[in-house]
Design an enzyme around this catalytic site. Structure first.
Site, PDB file in Angstrom:
ATOM      1  N   GLY A 108      -2.347   3.845  -4.307  1.00  0.00           N
ATOM      2  CA  GLY A 108      -3.254   2.816  -3.809  1.00  0.00           C
ATOM      3  C   GLY A 108      -2.570   1.541  -3.374  1.00  0.00           C
ATOM      4  N   CYS A 143       9.676  -1.895   1.017  1.00  0.00           N
ATOM      5  CA  CYS A 143       9.010  -1.187   2.115  1.00  0.00           C
ATOM      6  C   CYS A 143       9.899  -1.045   3.345  1.00  0.00           C
ATOM      7  CB  CYS A 143       7.697  -1.866   2.480  1.00  0.00           C
ATOM      8  SG  CYS A 143       6.557  -1.949   1.087  1.00  0.00           S
ATOM      9  N   LEU A 173       0.842  -1.192   0.000  1.00  0.00           N
ATOM     10  CA  LEU A 173       0.000   0.000   0.000  1.00  0.00           C
ATOM     11  C   LEU A 173       0.877   1.241   0.000  1.00  0.00           C
ATOM     12  CD1 LEU A 173      -1.667  -2.225   1.929  1.00  0.00           C
ATOM     13  CD2 LEU A 173      -3.187  -0.273   2.169  1.00  0.00           C
TER      14      LEU A 173
END
Length: 225
Positions: A172, A190, A160
């Site tokens: 998104g 991430c 996300l």
């Protein structure tokens, strides 16, 4: 499939889905999203969930650390969204969600970004449920994870990253259907080096992109109304 993001609409506000065929260059997607967001804010376009695939691309969120770009093997873009480094590529379904957050959407209250992000997570979790895959949240880690209780490991299957401009959302989610997972090796995904990434196909769920899209569309109404 192409679209004009500034086309005026006469109908009442609603959320539509659009699927682009082939690979959409990341820069083109950014420009189209920016135009669509402006049109939604001006009341000239309906809200949109846009499903795309990109050529192999690394994108940096606003919290990305340069040292987490390990191998610049693919084009790199500053995305302007929240989060850190993400890979996009063939076999991964990216869903760009452009909503007017000044109004509620199903169980997601108006002007509540935290609840909106929680809704995106729930959307992915419920889409994975269609394939019998149990996706989970993790405290302090963004994204959706799949745990292997036997091996004691867990891998990320959904990412996300959101941006909100004057209460209109863009960017998104990304769901790994069947990407080349070795491509994630060029970044620390991430910013979490101790866990890996997975996909539906790696988990033995040989879903097509069309089936993944159908699951995402079916799960949308459960969360966002």
């Amino acid at each position: 499939m192409t679209f004009d993001p500034t086309t005026p609409l006469e109908t009442a506000p609603k959320v539509s889905f659009r699927v682009s065929e082939g690979l959409t260059p990341y820069a083109d997607a950014m420009a189209a999203m920016e135009a669509r967001v402006a049109a939604i804010r001006a009341g000239e376009a309906e809200e949109l969930v846009w499903l795309v695939e990109h050529p192999p691309t690394y994108t940096a969120g606003t919290s990305a650390k340069q040292e987490d770009l390990l191998d610049r093997r693919f084009p790199v873009f500053a995305a302007g969204r929240g989060g850190q480094w993400t890979y996009h590529g063939p076999g991964q379904r990216t869903g760009y969600v452009m909503l007017d957050l000044t109004r509620p959407h199903g169980g997601v209250r108006a002007r509540d970004v935290r609840e909106y992000v929680h809704g995106l997570e729930e959307w992915l979790i419920r889409a994975l449920d269609h394939f019998g895959v149990h996706g989970e949240r993790r405290e302090g880690r963004v994204g959706i994870w799949v745990a292997d209780r036997v091996r004691g490991t867990e891998d990320k299957i959904g990412a996300l990253g959101v941006r909100v401009t004057r209460w209109v959302s863009w960017h998104g989610v990304a769901l790994n259907v069947d990407p080349d997972l070795s491509h994630f090796g060029g970044i620390v995904p991430c910013g979490v080096p101790e866990h890996g990434v997975t996909s539906l196909h790696k988990l033995g769920v040989l879903a097509t992109m069309e089936e993944a899209d159908a699951a995402l569309m079916a799960a949308w109404g459960d969360v966002f109304g």
